[in-house]
Design a protein around this motif. Sequence first.
Motif, short mmCIF file in Angstrom:
data_model
loop_
_atom_site.label_atom_id
_atom_site.label_comp_id
_atom_site.label_asym_id
_atom_site.label_seq_id
_atom_site.Cartn_x
_atom_site.Cartn_y
_atom_site.Cartn_z
N ARG A 273 0.84 -1.19 0.00
CA ARG A 273 0.00 0.00 0.00
C ARG A 273 0.88 1.25 0.00
N PRO A 274 0.62 2.21 -0.89
CA PRO A 274 1.49 3.39 -0.99
C PRO A 274 1.60 4.19 0.30
N GLU A 275 0.54 4.17 1.13
CA GLU A 275 0.60 4.93 2.37
C GLU A 275 1.31 4.16 3.49
N ARG A 276 1.57 2.88 3.27
CA ARG A 276 2.27 2.07 4.29
C ARG A 276 3.73 1.81 3.90
N LEU A 277 3.94 1.13 2.76
CA LEU A 277 5.29 0.74 2.34
C LEU A 277 6.06 0.19 3.55
N ASP A 278 5.52 -0.85 4.13
CA ASP A 278 5.99 -1.40 5.39
C ASP A 278 6.47 -2.83 5.15
N PRO A 279 7.63 -3.23 5.69
CA PRO A 279 8.52 -2.49 6.56
C PRO A 279 9.40 -1.49 5.81
#
Length: 340
Positions: A273-279
């Motif tokens: 997700r572009p708003e997460r980019l996790d980790p």
Amino acid sequence: MTEPRDAVDDLRRIAFLLERAHESTYRVRAFRTAAGVLRGRDPDQLAALVASGELVRLRGVGEVTARCVAESLAGEEPVYLRRLEATDGTPLDEAAADLRAALRGDFHSHTDASDGGSPLREMVETARELGHEYLVITDHSPRLTVANGLSADRLRRQIEQIAELNDELADDFRVLTGIEVDILDDGALDQDEDLLAQLDVVVASVHSKLRMPAAEMTERMLTAVANPHVDVLGHCTGRMVTGKRKRPESEFDADAVFAACAEHGVAVEVNSRPERLDPPKRLLRLAVEVGCEFSIDTDAHAPGQLDWLDYGVSRAVACGVPTERVINSWPLERVLARRR
């Protein structure tokens, strides 16, 4: 005479491209709602509605969507769709393209049974159109009431719906049962253990008390990772890097948590997700060094978001994630055999 196009397919494609581009939800909904209203109608009937001007009188069909339908029926690619296709996407570099081509499915997706925007069948149809071989449905668990998390009874009904849908599908695609289960404050999982044991894939994620002290958060995550039902550790830091919900990473001992993931066979999610980019990349590199397996997922809440894998793939390649350790590059039989 020019053959008419499939107007419903064109509307669905527009909605898909708008979602993938992260456009406004209301705009996406307009096209997807119109597609739902018109699905199954005879082309001649649609043409008569266009000719009489009655198409826009149908509930859920507006002037813009009606114009697209008229263009499709005339055998023309709708102008709206043509513009979206012309500005769509950018090519991946060669290494990322190879990894993207190796991916066979997605382990993290949501339907309107929890906080997703579209029904199960729509998500599955889109996944098939993208060339996936399988899609895991991972709606939220009950404690996440803000996301309409599934109670045990609702999850059982969804399992039955997925079984019925699989009976209809061709042998080249499979819908897998799953859940994004909340990791509770003490590391326990927010769903019945016997029900978790029935699922094909369990993604475990922290959604609450994200600012918990590092030592407590570490213990919480270690407890969850050690649970034999857990297959994937979802968006491990909980960060949001864009938008109104922007928030920092949770603090925990990443060395210990990733070592536990490697020991217990729990994949670390590369959330696309572009708003997460996790980790974050530094932690992704650490997980590679520790020897973890990975799952590159979209965490899709709408059909168009199922094509967000490129975001995760690019970061995975940049951090040296080996393709053979990405579990959604594995064939279905190996994925199911992996279930602990």
